[in-house]
Design a protein around this motif. Structure first.
Motif, short mmCIF file in Angstrom:
data_model
loop_
_atom_site.label_atom_id
_atom_site.label_comp_id
_atom_site.label_asym_id
_atom_site.label_seq_id
_atom_site.Cartn_x
_atom_site.Cartn_y
_atom_site.Cartn_z
N ALA A 107 29.96 3.74 -43.78
CA ALA A 107 31.18 3.31 -44.17
C ALA A 107 32.15 4.47 -44.19
CB ALA A 107 31.37 2.36 -45.45
N ALA A 108 31.58 5.39 -44.87
CA ALA A 108 32.42 6.75 -45.03
C ALA A 108 32.65 7.41 -43.72
CB ALA A 108 31.71 7.50 -46.15
N GLU A 110 32.80 6.10 -40.91
CA GLU A 110 33.92 5.33 -39.99
C GLU A 110 35.26 5.76 -40.33
OE1 GLU A 110 32.39 1.49 -40.14
OE2 GLU A 110 31.01 1.63 -38.30
N ARG A 111 35.30 6.08 -41.89
CA ARG A 111 36.71 6.29 -42.31
C ARG A 111 37.12 7.85 -42.00
NH1 ARG A 111 35.08 4.56 -47.01
NH2 ARG A 111 34.72 6.67 -48.02
N VAL A 112 36.05 8.53 -42.15
CA VAL A 112 36.49 9.94 -42.18
C VAL A 112 36.28 10.63 -40.91
CG1 VAL A 112 35.61 12.47 -42.81
CG2 VAL A 112 35.58 10.50 -44.52
N SER A 138 24.96 7.41 -40.11
CA SER A 138 26.11 8.15 -40.21
C SER A 138 26.35 9.28 -39.17
CB SER A 138 26.41 8.72 -41.54
OG SER A 138 25.70 9.92 -41.75
N THR A 141 27.56 7.24 -36.04
CA THR A 141 28.93 7.14 -36.33
C THR A 141 29.74 8.18 -35.82
OG1 THR A 141 28.66 5.49 -37.90
CG2 THR A 141 30.68 6.37 -37.76
N THR A 145 32.12 8.42 -32.54
CA THR A 145 33.80 8.61 -32.91
C THR A 145 34.14 9.80 -31.93
OG1 THR A 145 33.26 9.73 -34.93
CG2 THR A 145 33.91 7.36 -34.90
#
Ligand code: GUN
Ligand code: ZN
Length: 442
Positions: A107-108, A110-112, A138, A141, A145
């Motif tokens: 989740a972090a 995906e945000r950062v 992570s 991710t 991204t």
């Protein structure tokens, strides 16, 4: 102005670039021609344009340069940039960095991560060598991204088996699990996006890794033909701790040497405090170094004797080391690095040659590409290379409104370094594809 988003395209602009054969090209009225595959087919005076050139978009007085290479940045730490000044490295890692990285789950990430790639492109970075956190998912991710954004990136999962922040792992399993996770990530991502993404096996540093972890990780990198990245000789207390933990080693570099970690696919961050023996060994093995002067002053680690290293023939590029450094901009890294070398000279410490502004531009572009073994592919505006470019509006670096841009390339380089503005990069392309980020703050 509607800038090109995809290849092929032709841009008319002022060109500034180091050349692979030495020296700099500066073309006040230049043309860059990018083919449908995202390769530079021509970079030179607009008067020398090849016959079948499509209509060029005229960006003058903007400057087109090769994209910048950041050899060292920590993705999970970017939200912390600017925090934790006045702590020494080991205390800062314990208080700020490990708690932050502990929370870097999917989740972090995906945000950062998407915002991080945009922020890098916004300051002109088109290639980044990146540390993640310890969690495999992570990292997926981060890669996914980066693939979608378009930046060129080499990324690795941090490996730590001596001090770790992942409470779910049984210490007896850490080595095997970390190797297996790294191997799976290599399988999925090394060479992905047609070679735009790469993997770096990433044991954090000798303080947090056993000799077994260092040796096995180096063996993995070598068998999978990936990069290997870690930290070395950053801070006096860190160096003393490594000497305590590895009494059999001659010095810090020897710890990695004994692990089989040195060589041309290895990038060591910092290397501020190297003995003559360590320096000679890095040169002999053709090991690469990420010079991170902003971080080295932020954490009061020291000032690299850069002239001595350059004279010795060490392969160097630049790193932001965010969040050890508070700023993602490689132009800022050049500026602070330049000031730091001046301070060494004032203190009577420097022995080797001082670098010029154009030398610093080369460090942040072609030398960074060379450190990654990518100098045949990126790092300069030369026909045959992939079109990793940035466009800069010189109005942002002029001291006064409507001041005419500088004519001389050294003056221009000096202005870009010493008056770098966060919004001066107006566009960035990798393989001729425009990256999101530049211009987003204006
Ligand atoms: N040494 C080990 N880990 C780190 C880190 O995250 N940042 C810096 N600057 N040095 C390190
Ligand atoms: Zn670092």
């Amino acid at each position: 102005m509607k800038l090109p988003t995809d290849p092929p395209f032709a841009i008319r602009a002022r060109l500034l670039s180091p050349l692979a054969g030495g020296g700099t090209v500066h073309e006040p009225d230049g043309l860059v021609l990018v083919d449908g595959a995202g390769r530079i087919v021509y970079a030179g005076p607009s008067t020398g344009r090849p016959a079948a050139t499509p209509t060029a978009m005229d960006l003058r007085p903007w400057i087109v340069m090769p994209g910048l290479v950041d050899l060292h940045v920590h993705l999970p730490q970017i939200p912390n940039a600017g925090l934790g000044a006045a702590l020494d490295l080991l205390t800062w890692l314990d208080r700020y960095v490990f708690p932050l990285e502990r929370g870097f789950d999917v989740a972090a990430a995906e945000r950062v991560a998407p915002a991080a790639w945009r922020a890098m492109a916004a300051v002109g970075t088109t290639t980044a060598m990146v540390y993640g956190a310890v969690y495999e998912a992570s990292l997926d991710t981060a890669f996914r991204t980066a693939e979608a954004h378009g930046i060129r990136a080499i990324i690795g999962k941090v490996m730590m088996d001596r001090v770790t922040y992942d409470p779910t792992i049984d210490p007896a399993d850490i080595l095997d699990r970390s190797l297996a996770e790294s191997a799976r990530l290599i399988e999925r991502w090394h060479g992905a996006a047609n070679g735009r993404l790469g993997y770096a096996v990433t044991p954090r540093f000798a303080v947090s890794c056993t000799a077994d972890m260092l040796r096995e990780s180096a063996a993995l990198a070598s068998s999978a033909r990936t990069y290997w990245q870690t930290h070395v000789g950053e801070d006096r207390a860190e160096i003393a701790e490594v000497a305590r933990l590895f009494p059999e080693a001659a010095d810090y570099v020897d710890v990695y040497d004994r692990a089989g970690g040195l060589g041309p696919r290895t990038v060591l961050a910092h290397a501020v405090h190297l003995s003559d023996r360590e320096l000679a060994r890095l040169v002999e093995t053709d090991t690469r170094v990420a010079h991170c002067p902003v971080s080295n002053l932020f954490l009061a680690s020291g000032v690299m004797p850069l002239g001595r290293y350059v004279e010795a023939g060490l392969s160097l590029g630049l790193g932001s080391d965010v969040a050890g450094g508070p700023d993602l901009s490689i132009f800022s890294v050049m500026r602070v690095g330049f000031y730091a070398q001046n301070a060494r000279a004032v203190a009577g410490l420097e022995s080797g040659p001082m670098l010029s502004p154009l030398d610093w531009i080369r460090l942040g572009t072609l030398d960074g590409a060379r450190a990654l073994g990518l100098d045949a592919v990126i790092g300069s505006l030369e026909a045959g290379k992939e079109a990793d470019l940035i466009a800069i509006d010189p109005a942002y670096v002029a001291p006064l409104e409507a001041q005419a841009p500088d004519d001389d390339p050294m003056d221009l380089a000096s202005r870009l370094i010493f008056r770098a503005h966060p919004d001066m990069v107006r566009a960035a392309w990798v393989r001729g594809r425009r990256l999101a980020g530049p211009g987003s703050r204006a």
